[in-house]
Design an enzyme around this catalytic site. Structure first.
Site, PDB file in Angstrom:
ATOM      1  N   CYS A  86      71.422 -40.094   1.925  1.00  0.00           N
ATOM      2  CA  CYS A  86      70.713 -38.821   1.965  1.00  0.00           C
ATOM      3  C   CYS A  86      71.676 -37.727   1.513  1.00  0.00           C
ATOM      4  CB  CYS A  86      70.211 -38.557   3.369  1.00  0.00           C
ATOM      5  SG  CYS A  86      69.278 -37.060   3.498  1.00  0.00           S
ATOM      6  N   THR A 127      48.968 -32.255  18.516  1.00  0.00           N
ATOM      7  CA  THR A 127      47.729 -32.558  17.809  1.00  0.00           C
ATOM      8  C   THR A 127      46.956 -31.269  17.617  1.00  0.00           C
ATOM      9  OG1 THR A 127      45.671 -33.782  17.796  1.00  0.00           O
ATOM     10  CG2 THR A 127      46.455 -33.070  19.934  1.00  0.00           C
TER      11      THR A 127
END
Lengths: 444, 780
Positions: free
Chosen positions: A95, A338
């Site tokens: 990365c 959510t």
């Protein structure tokens, strides 16, 4: 202030924060202006990771707090060491975003420039982390108390104290999972990080814009149907109370665990670019699919026997109290996150879907919940999603834009980022659980 | 009840254990205390409790491939019906077992209503057919064993249930504890809503237990390492006792027949079982230390017998603990306490029986203060409670106060700390300065040490004679140079004696002036060495050098008692130095001989020194062992100040000789002392100058600057330059109007300011404030 935040955001740059997601979309959906300006003010700018996470402000706040506590607040390890450990960890997943970012942070924190020449230039004490780093990144289930003992055992040269070790472990797993996020969301390098030829690797090989235009009417309606189907399945899963034999449950778990989803790598990236290889030892060690049952599979870890809530937290709380609280909060936030929406539908209970993703990731890391029916994973997660999730969780460096675009075609980008958050945290928790279990065993 | 008590009196046994095949998750005993059931992921067995051993009676885990229904998180033996058991399975099943079934499989009923792991099952204490379960999915279900399904479901609002317990006294009530820290009370007849709810812990409440006798008492244990006892009988739930343990509390069980006792075991790390007296929360009443891994289940063998405790553990053993074999931490605890005050006061508390043995013993309230005054008040007195089984300890507190102005006073410490120079000047000057400071404070030994250090480390670095002259600043060096070696040595020998007598004389006067001296001299052999002749020579040698300086600089006068200046002697002091410095002395052997004849009356250590004085190359390293020894000596003596000061002044010269840990230890002690005397500046300087990593870090951590917003005057919480409340940038540069994130310089007159460089530029051109307020700013 807000206008200022808008002006300073890197939207004027041609690339934007992500290779996958158009910058307009992030800004449109960014209910996160408040959070972003926060980050802008503290860092002077919003880096790309934060911009992406800004799509989920509740989580972003929480993440940022942990991140800062890990890298800036009091802790047993010196600041420059912490950045160096992050470099080591993210190099395992190639990365470059994190490697570069933390290389400069490392120097800012007063680190010795010569260390950046490679792992061999760092003090032996850090070098000794290499094995643990490798295992945490790719096969945490192999970690045993001997690995811990090797590092902590008194009398050994350059020994680690448990407090230092636990911080190093959190740093490493944090970096591994963050690398998953960076790859999974296609986070592009920061503008000032350019110039390194290796960076080109993470830029997309396919243009996302082209894909958007090509999306024709027929595909669209197909996609809409997929969502409907998924929602129906979720309803069924939620209601069904079917009973399975133990045999059946185990089979299902094993099936998910061993399912080989990786597309054959078209290009064998045999030689690691120098910017990573100097921090990586034994680069060939990667995630390995659990072999099918019978062929000496490593024992599964039962979530009921070693869970974060009961055991992991208690141990962490003892060794690194603040971090335990922060991580606990972060796990809770991400599990509860959510908006009750799915694609174009709202007021949907997505808990089964989220649970399935979470448990699927734990499943490919060998953690099994006795009380979970792994058949649900099969029903709710389409193959392309599984491919994406497994790739990002286990081989993040192999993520391709095609994988990102092929799952959940009609879902919003923010929902895909949400998947990435779940993925990142589930992965972090899994790695931590194995490491903490080893420490527990070492201590007893 | 009577009958049961009689049963309990027939129980007998000893501390014993047996190996299980697998780790246990929970255990439970049958009512008559003759059998125990052990349940875990891979074990489900019944053991009989014999006199001196466990005997396996039954293995309930049957079948070729046991299903997950056998993987038990919890087990309970019915307290009314001796053939009935219930288990909670990790896959969410609740199973009942009937031992009276004739076939091998004793499973009776299977309820699979829970979606997640069932953490707890509980039979009603008096109702035969009522079973309660609590699960990870946030629901509690009540089953009637005569029916195939649950009769009622209680929703804990989506939070995982960790424990459920029927109240022993109230027929309809049960308590449930939750992962979010709440405890709820329910009425079994009303599944729609809990009766009351309160937050008991931060983090999950792993367990709860009703008091067997006290109707309203509920004990809870949580991940926050606490055990709390709640009184439910009042309108508001009240926390009446709290015990802080050292690890997350996994189980809690009241001890039968002992109103205030409860047993706990922990979830992680700590393997012991503790029995607490809730009124004495600081030290366990009894401890069982047999297990080698975490204890997962504890149960008192009989509900009316407080002497037998059974426990199962992850280490795959099942233990019966006898109370009489428990270890009692109280007995090992030290009821003595000792503390030094800052100024040398000493407080000492000890068992009264020890303290007042020769005096009248029965008098509980009396305190003794031998040797000190009686200003200190008596603290608490706890009425002895006959029901408490704790050993009554009454302690006497003694305070020894140091006499005001006595030698123990710490003024010298403060003075020294403030006057010592540790950096900022050349090494030689630092040593000189510090030597004088020590001298001024009547600490000749330290003064000598500084001087010695100067000699040892300053000159050898420049072996040539000429550089030595410069360092010495002594006016008569040419004279020294004119000495031939032999001549010099002879002169040295002769005059030294003469000199020494003078020196001795001066020493004596010195000693008389010195209050501490007797103590110092008498205390340590090494002290004598340091006061020994050789050292003294050097001391006076160098004090004479100071006189030299004094002669040159008239305003710089050194107080020098009983030692008149004499010119002939003045050559002496420098004499040994050239010898010492001379790279190649032609007369080495001769000098050595002379030096030995010089030394018979001196201590051994000096011999070695003086011999080596003549060795051709004298690296500073040579002195390191001695200096190291000296530092250790000072540190041992409690004068860590000296050790640290020398360490800092010598810096690299000595640092490598002493191991890091010792150095760190010294630094820590000195810094601690300095801070207790509120000498913050000095302590900060020491931290800054230290070369130990961990010490230097002290100044780089935990520094917080609290600032208020310049607009709304409220504290700025997270950033230095933006206020959360008024959303204004607090520190804007008056010149460039940008936010200042680094150095902010401002005028104290009008409080306008900005970037340092901008202000400097501005003020080159104008004297007025850049903000335009008209103030004539002044910056210094």
């Amino acid at each position: 202030m807000k206008e200022e935040a808008g002006v300073d955001q890197p939207q004027t740059l041609p690339s934007g924060p992500s290779a996958f997601i158009p910058i307009e979309e992030i800004l449109d959906e960014g209910a996160a202006q408040e959070v972003m300006s926060e980050a802008l003010l503290s860092e002077g700018r919003v880096d790309h990771i934060n911009t992406m996470m800004g799509l989920h402000p509740t989580y972003q706040t929480c993440f940022q707090r942990t991140h800062n506590a890990l890298l800036q607040l009091d802790g047993p390890l010196p600041l420059s060491w912490r950045h160096f450990i992050i470099i080591l960890a993210s190099a395992r997943h190639q990365c470059s975003y994190l490697v570069q970012h933390h290389s400069s942070a490392f120097l800012l924190a007063g680190g010795d420039e010569s260390w950046l020449r490679g792992l061999h230039c760092a003090p032996p004490k850090i070098q000794r982390l290499q094995t643990l780093n490798k295992l945490l990144a790719h096969r945490p289930w192999i970690i045993t108390q001997e690995h811990i003992q090797e590092l902590v055992c008194p009398g050994a040269e350059a020994r680690w104290s448990l407090a230092e070790l636990i911080q190093a472990i959190v740093l490493m797993s944090h970096a591994h999972s963050l690398a998953s996020f960076v790859w999974g969301c296609g986070v592009l390098p920061e503008p000032e990080q350019s110039g390194d030829e290796s960076l080109q690797m993470c830029s997309p090989t396919e243009s996302c814009c082209a894909r958007d235009k090509a999306r024709n009417q027929q595909e669209w309606s197909e996609a809409v149907n997929e969502v409907k189907l998924l929602m129906e399945k979720m309803m069924i899963v939620q209601q069904q109370g079917e009973e399975f034999t133990q045999e059946e449950m185990v089979t299902r778990f094993e099936r998910e665990r061993t399912e080989s989803l990786l597309e054959p790598a078209d290009v064998q990236r045999s030689v690691l670019p120098d910017c990573f290889s100097r921090f990586v030892v034994d680069a060939d060690f990667t995630y390995q699919d659990f072999s099918p049952r019978g062929v000496q599979a490593p024992p599964t870890m039962r979530a009921q026997d070693y869970s974060w809530e009961d055991h992991g937290f208690s141990l962490m709380n003892r060794l690194y109290g603040e971090m335990a609280q922060l991580l606990d909060e972060k796990f809770q936030v991400v599990c509860a996150l959510t908006y009750n929406t799915m694609a174009m539908h709202s007021h949907v209970d997505t808990s089964t879907l989220r649970k399935a993703i979470w448990n699927y990731i734990h499943c490919i890391y060998g953690i099994r919940y006795d009380d979970y029916n792994y058949g649900e994973v099969n029903q709710l997660l389409e193959r392309s999603l599984k491919v994406y999730v497994k790739t990002v969780a286990c081989h993040p460096e192999k993520t391709t834009p095609r994988m990102y675009f092929s799952f959940w075609r009609q879902f919003r980008h923010s929902e895909k980022v949400h998947v990435n958050l779940l993925l990142m945290e589930a992965r972090l928790q899994a790695a931590l659980l194995y490491a903490l279990r080893a420490i527990t065993r070492y201590m007893t | 009840m009577e009958k049961m008590t009689r049963v309990s009196s027939t129980i007998s046994g000893c501390t014993m254990f047996c190996h299980l095949d697998a780790p246990a998750n929970a255990i439970s005993v049958c009512r008559d205390a003759t059998q125990v059931v052990v349940a875990g992921r891979n074990i489900f067995k019944i053991y009989g409790l014999e006199e001196d051993a466990f005997v396996e009676r039954l293995n309930l885990r049957v079948g070729r491939k046991p299903s997950l229904n056998f993987s038990c998180a919890d087990v309970m033996w019915h307290q009314m019906e001796e053939n009935l058991l219930a288990t909670a399975a990790t896959n969410g099943a609740v199973v009942t077992w009937n031992l009276a079934r004739p076939c091998r499989n004793k499973q009776e009923q299977l309820f699979t209503e829970h979606k997640r792991t069932v953490n707890k099952v509980c039979f009603h204490p008096t109702e035969v057919n009522m079973l309660l379960s609590g699960s990870q999915d946030g629901f509690m279900k009540c089953f009637d064993l005569r029916k195939k399904e649950s009769v009622s479901t209680f929703s804990g609002q989506s939070e995982s249930v960790r424990d459920v317990q029927f109240s022993i006294k109230d027929y309809f009530t049960f308590a449930a504890s939750f992962e979010n820290g709440n405890v709820q009370l329910w009425d079994i007849r009303r599944p729609d809503r809990y009766e009351r709810m309160f937050t008991a812990h931060t983090g999950p409440v792993f367990c709860c237990d009703w008091h067997p006798d006290d109707r309203g008492w509920l004990a809870t244990g949580g991940r926050d390492k606490m055990v709390k006892v709640w009184d439910m009988s009042t309108n508001r739930v009240k926390e009446i006792y709290c015990v802080q343990t050292i690890a997350s509390v996994a189980r809690v069980k009241w001890r039968p027949e002992r109103r205030y006792h409860l047993a706990t075991c922990s979830m992680m790390v700590d393997h012991n079982i503790y029995v607490w007296d809730v009124r004495r929360p600081f030290i366990p009443f009894a401890t069982f230390e047999e297990h080698r891994d975490v204890t997962t289940g504890i149960v008192w063998r009989h509900q009316h017998d407080p002497y037998f405790l059974l426990s199962g553990s992850k280490d795959s053993t099942l233990y019966q603990h006898m109370f009489k074999d428990a270890s009692r931490p109280v007995d090992r605890a030290n009821p003595e306490g000792l503390c030094f005050g800052l100024l040398g006061d000493l407080a000492f508390a000890a068992k009264e029986s020890l303290m007042s043995a020769p005096q009248s013993v029965g008098d509980v309230g009396r305190k003794t203060y031998p040797g000190g005054d009686r200003r200190y008040p008596i603290f608490f007195f706890k009425k002895p409670d006959v029901t408490e089984q704790f050993a009554q300890v009454s302690s006497a507190l003694s305070v020894f106060e140091s006499e005001a102005g006595s030698g123990v006073g710490m003024d010298w410490f403060i003075n020294t700390a403030q006057s010592y120079l540790l950096s900022g000047k050349p090494f030689v000057e630092l040593c000189e300065h510090n030597a004088q400071v020590a001298k001024r404070l009547n600490r000749p030994q330290e003064s000598t040490t500084w001087t010695m250090l100067r000699i040892m480390f300053s000159e050898p670095a420049n072996p040539s004679l000429s550089s030595n002259h410069n360092l010495n600043k002594s006016g008569n060096l040419p004279l020294v140079n004119s000495f031939s070696m032999k001549e010099m040595s002879a002169a040295l020998n002769e005059r030294n004696k003469e000199n020494r007598q003078d020196n001795l004389h001066s020493l004596e006067t010195n000693l008389n002036n010195n209050d501490e001296n007797e103590e110092t001299e008498g205390s340590e052999g090494q002290a004598e060495y340091l006061f020994g002749d050789a050292e003294l020579d050097d001391d006076d040698l160098y004090s004479m050098e100071h006189e030299n300086q004094a002669a040159e600089e008239p305003e710089y006068l050194l107080p020098q008692e009983a030692f008149p200046l004499r010119h002939e002697i003045m050559d002496h002091p420098s004499a040994p130095e050239p010898v010492q410095e001379k790279p190649e002395s032609p007369h080495v052997s001769g000098s050595e001989a002379e030096s030995t004849c010089l030394t018979p009356m001196e201590s051994f250590s000096l011999i070695s020194v003086s011999q080596l004085l003549f060795s051709p190359h004298l690296p500073p390293k040579f002195f390191c062992p001695i200096v190291k020894e000296m530092l250790c000596y000072y540190a041992e003596q409690g004068d860590v100040q000296m050790a640290v000061s020398v360490l800092i002044v010598l810096g690299d010269r000595i640092r490598k000789e002493i191991d890091e840990l010792t150095q760190e230890h010294w630094y820590m002690s000195y810094i601690d002392l300095l801070q207790r005397f509120e000498l913050w500046n000095v302590s900060n300087e020491v931290i800054k100058l230290s070369t130990c990593g961990p010490i230097m870090c002290l100044n780089q951590a935990s520094t917080t600057l609290h600032i208020n917003c310049s607009n709304c005057k409220r504290p700025m919480s997270n950033r230095g330059w933006i206020c959360d409340r008024c959303h204004q940038c607090a520190s804007v540069c008056a010149v460039c109007h940008h936010v200042v994130k680094g150095l902010f310089v401002w005028c104290q007159g009008c409080s306008h300011g900005g970037h340092l460089e901008h202000m400097m530029e501005w003020l080159k051109q104008s004297r007025h404030c850049p903000a335009g307020c008209g103030h004539l700013c002044e910056y210094t």
